[in-house]
Design a protein around this motif. Sequence first.
Motif, PDB file in Angstrom:
ATOM      1  N   UNK A  29     -20.815  56.898 -63.132  1.00 44.14           N
ATOM      2  CA  UNK A  29     -20.160  55.589 -62.961  1.00 44.14           C
ATOM      3  C   UNK A  29     -19.268  55.578 -61.726  1.00 44.14           C
ATOM      4  N   UNK A  30     -18.602  56.713 -61.445  1.00 46.03           N
ATOM      5  CA  UNK A  30     -17.791  56.797 -60.233  1.00 46.03           C
ATOM      6  C   UNK A  30     -18.661  56.748 -58.980  1.00 46.03           C
ATOM      7  N   UNK A  31     -19.800  57.431 -58.989  1.00 50.18           N
ATOM      8  CA  UNK A  31     -20.724  57.397 -57.851  1.00 50.18           C
ATOM      9  C   UNK A  31     -21.264  55.987 -57.649  1.00 50.18           C
ATOM     10  N   UNK A  32     -21.570  55.295 -58.748  1.00 45.44           N
ATOM     11  CA  UNK A  32     -22.084  53.927 -58.669  1.00 45.44           C
ATOM     12  C   UNK A  32     -21.068  52.989 -58.030  1.00 45.44           C
ATOM     13  N   UNK A  33     -19.810  53.201 -58.349  1.00 48.87           N
ATOM     14  CA  UNK A  33     -18.761  52.360 -57.770  1.00 48.87           C
ATOM     15  C   UNK A  33     -18.540  52.680 -56.299  1.00 48.87           C
ATOM     16  N   UNK A  34     -18.465  53.950 -55.976  1.00 51.06           N
ATOM     17  CA  UNK A  34     -18.112  54.352 -54.613  1.00 51.06           C
ATOM     18  C   UNK A  34     -19.235  54.064 -53.609  1.00 51.06           C
ATOM     19  N   UNK A  35     -20.474  54.348 -53.962  1.00 50.12           N
ATOM     20  CA  UNK A  35     -21.564  54.297 -52.981  1.00 50.12           C
ATOM     21  C   UNK A  35     -22.472  53.072 -53.127  1.00 50.12           C
ATOM     22  N   UNK A  36     -22.442  52.410 -54.286  1.00 46.73           N
ATOM     23  CA  UNK A  36     -23.276  51.212 -54.447  1.00 46.73           C
ATOM     24  C   UNK A  36     -22.443  49.954 -54.625  1.00 46.73           C
ATOM     25  N   UNK A  37     -21.120  50.090 -54.741  1.00 49.27           N
ATOM     26  CA  UNK A  37     -20.250  48.926 -54.855  1.00 49.27           C
ATOM     27  C   UNK A  37     -20.358  48.201 -56.175  1.00 49.27           C
ATOM     28  N   UNK A  38     -20.854  48.845 -57.230  1.00 50.20           N
ATOM     29  CA  UNK A  38     -21.007  48.212 -58.543  1.00 50.20           C
ATOM     30  C   UNK A  38     -19.892  48.740 -59.443  1.00 50.20           C
ATOM     31  N   UNK A  39     -19.038  47.836 -59.912  1.00 48.20           N
ATOM     32  CA  UNK A  39     -17.831  48.211 -60.640  1.00 48.20           C
ATOM     33  C   UNK A  39     -18.061  48.078 -62.135  1.00 48.20           C
ATOM     34  N   UNK A  40     -17.742  49.136 -62.885  1.00 49.83           N
ATOM     35  CA  UNK A  40     -17.806  49.120 -64.351  1.00 49.83           C
ATOM     36  C   UNK A  40     -16.470  49.554 -64.968  1.00 49.83           C
ATOM     37  N   UNK A  41     -15.401  49.475 -64.179  1.00 51.04           N
ATOM     38  CA  UNK A  41     -14.115  49.975 -64.645  1.00 51.04           C
ATOM     39  C   UNK A  41     -13.574  49.169 -65.822  1.00 51.04           C
ATOM     40  N   UNK A  42     -13.943  47.901 -65.945  1.00 50.97           N
ATOM     41  CA  UNK A  42     -13.463  47.064 -67.041  1.00 50.97           C
ATOM     42  C   UNK A  42     -14.543  46.825 -68.086  1.00 50.97           C
ATOM     43  N   UNK A  43     -15.550  47.701 -68.126  1.00 47.02           N
ATOM     44  CA  UNK A  43     -16.678  47.528 -69.037  1.00 47.02           C
ATOM     45  C   UNK A  43     -16.819  48.745 -69.951  1.00 47.02           C
ATOM     46  N   UNK A  44     -17.186  48.479 -71.208  1.00 49.04           N
ATOM     47  CA  UNK A  44     -17.611  49.553 -72.099  1.00 49.04           C
ATOM     48  C   UNK A  44     -19.052  49.918 -71.757  1.00 49.04           C
ATOM     49  N   UNK A  45     -19.337  51.214 -71.660  1.00 53.32           N
ATOM     50  CA  UNK A  45     -20.673  51.674 -71.295  1.00 53.32           C
ATOM     51  C   UNK A  45     -21.184  52.612 -72.379  1.00 53.32           C
ATOM     52  N   UNK A  46     -22.337  52.254 -72.954  1.00 57.63           N
ATOM     53  CA  UNK A  46     -22.984  53.067 -73.982  1.00 57.63           C
ATOM     54  C   UNK A  46     -24.391  53.419 -73.495  1.00 57.63           C
ATOM     55  N   UNK A  47     -24.743  54.699 -73.591  1.00 57.11           N
ATOM     56  CA  UNK A  47     -26.041  55.180 -73.127  1.00 57.11           C
ATOM     57  C   UNK A  47     -26.692  55.975 -74.252  1.00 57.11           C
ATOM     58  N   UNK A  48     -27.998  55.770 -74.412  1.00 59.84           N
ATOM     59  CA  UNK A  48     -28.717  56.421 -75.507  1.00 59.84           C
ATOM     60  C   UNK A  48     -30.107  56.830 -75.043  1.00 59.84           C
ATOM     61  N   UNK A  49     -30.551  58.033 -75.501  1.00 55.27           N
ATOM     62  CA  UNK A  49     -31.924  58.490 -75.289  1.00 55.27           C
ATOM     63  C   UNK A  49     -32.701  58.224 -76.571  1.00 55.27           C
ATOM     64  N   UNK A  50     -33.758  57.438 -76.482  1.00 52.50           N
ATOM     65  CA  UNK A  50     -34.501  56.984 -77.656  1.00 52.50           C
ATOM     66  C   UNK A  50     -35.227  58.161 -78.303  1.00 52.50           C
ATOM     67  N   UNK A  51     -35.285  58.138 -79.630  1.00 55.56           N
ATOM     68  CA  UNK A  51     -36.068  59.135 -80.357  1.00 55.56           C
ATOM     69  C   UNK A  51     -35.298  60.351 -80.790  1.00 55.56           C
ATOM     70  N   UNK A  52     -33.997  60.423 -80.495  1.00 56.49           N
ATOM     71  CA  UNK A  52     -33.199  61.563 -80.903  1.00 56.49           C
ATOM     72  C   UNK A  52     -33.340  62.782 -80.032  1.00 56.49           C
ATOM     73  N   UNK A  53     -34.031  62.671 -78.891  1.00 53.63           N
ATOM     74  CA  UNK A  53     -34.188  63.812 -77.996  1.00 53.63           C
ATOM     75  C   UNK A  53     -32.897  64.029 -77.221  1.00 53.63           C
ATOM     76  N   UNK A  54     -32.590  65.302 -76.916  1.00 54.85           N
ATOM     77  CA  UNK A  54     -31.408  65.656 -76.133  1.00 54.85           C
ATOM     78  C   UNK A  54     -31.851  66.066 -74.741  1.00 54.85           C
TER      79      UNK A  54
END
Length: 457
Positions: free
Chosen positions: A337-362
Motif C-alpha cells: 500500500x505504501x508503494x502504491x501511494x508513493x509510485x502510483x499516486x493511489x491513496x488508501x490511507x483513509x480506507x479499510x483494505x481486506x485481501x483474501x486468497x480464495x480456496x484457503x490456500x496460503x
Amino acid sequence: MAKAKSAFVCSECGGQVPRWQGQCPHCQAWNTLTETVVEAGGGAGSRFAALAGETSRLQPLSALQPREEPRQPTGIDEFDRVLGGGLVPGGVVLIGGDPGIGKSTLLLQALAQLSNTLPVVYVSGEESGEQVALRAHRLQLPESRLQMLAEINLERILGTLRGARPRVAVIDSIQTVYSEALQSAPGSVAQVRECAAQLTRFAKQSGTSLILVGHVTKDGTLAGPRVLEHIVDTVLYFEGDTHSSFRLVRAFKNRFGAVNELGVFAMTERGLRGVSNPSAIFLSQHGQQVAGSCVLVTQEGTRPLLVEVQALVDAAHAPNPRRLSVGLEQNRLAMLLAVLHRHAGIVCADQDVFVNAVGGVKIAEPAADLAILFAIVSSLRDRPLRRGLAVFGEVGLAGEIRPAPRGQERLREAAKLGFDTAIIPKANAPRQPIEGMRVIAVDRIEDAIARARELDD
C-alpha cells in the motif's frame, strides 16, 4: 526411595535448565519450559554412543558408491507428488495437522493399497484395532493384507517391526509412544525425542520406510521439541479448514524432493481423493466480472497454480484503517500500500483494505504482489479487470516489477486453462510467443496499472 530429580526442558529447542523461568536461555522463546524427570546415567545417550562405536567406521568419500534407490509409489498421485515421487527406502516422514483433518484416513488408504504388493504395518497408539477396522469398512477399502498393531510401548513396537520386517510402517502417533528406559510420561519432550530417535535408527538400519504422525499445537506447529523436525527426512503439514471439503498437504522439508510441494485432496464419503485440476477450486466462478478480483499464477513446488486474489477497499469508520489479509502475508500488504501511494499516486490511507486468497490456500511467495495491487486498485475504483487476465510479479520498494521463477511454466498453465492475456515482469517475457496468449511485459508499477486500465477500456 530417593525422590526423582526434575528439570525444565524447552519444547522449542530441547534445551534444559534446572528451574523454571519465563524465557528459555538457549533459544530465547517465551513460556516454552516444561517440567520433566531427569533420567539416570547410562540412558539413551550412552546406548547410542555404544551402538555408534560398534557399527561406525571411517572411510574415504571416494570409496563410497552412490546409488539411487527406487521409490515406492503409494498409489495416491497427490501424496506421491508431495513426497517427491514416492516413499524412499529407509526414509522417515513426519506428517502433522489439526485433529480430524484426515491424517489417519490418508495413511490408511495408502497402506491399504501398498499391502496388496508389500508387507506393511500400521501401528496405532490412539485407536484400537476394531476402531481402525471400522474406519476401513466405512471408507470401503478393499480387502488387504495390512498388518495392524495397537501398541504404545516402544520396545514392543520395535520388536514387532524387526520380526515382521515391513517395507512400510506407520506410527500413529509419535506422541503416544513411550520407552521403558525413561520415567517421564508419554508425550513429554524426553519421550518424543527418544522414541523418534530410536525409530529413525531402526528405519535407517532396516530400510523400512517409516511414517510418523505428529500432533500440532494451537499455533499449528508440531508439538514437542523442534529437534523432531531435524531428525526426520521429510516434514509434511495438512492445511485447510476442517469445515471445507478440500485438504492441502504441503512439504516443508524434503531431503529427497522439492520443498513447498503441494498436494490437493477432496474429502469424500470414501476418504481423501486427489484433485487432478487444483486450479479449478482456487478460482471463483462469477456470472459476471466483479471488481476487486484478480487471477494470480503462483508456483507451489514444481506445480503452477491459478489462484483468485480478492480485495475489498472500503471507507474507514475508525481513526486507524484496518489492514487484514487471509492466506497472504499481512506485513507485505502494508508495504504494498505504501508503494502504491508513493509510485502510483493511489491513496488508501483513509480506507479499510481486506485481501483474501480464495480456496484457503496460503501464498508466501512475493510473486503475488502484482495481483494484490491490481485487486486493490480494482476494488478502490469499482472497475472489474479484464476477463481472461492472469498476473504475476514481485513489486520492490522502488516501484520496480521484479521477475518470478519459472515464468514460462506459469504462462503455459494460464494458457492451458483459457486465459488469453497476461501482465508479467519484463524479465519474464517469453522469447517465443505462447499460442493463444497475449503477454504484456512491464517494469514499473505505474506502467502496469496504466496497461491494466487500457485493457478495461
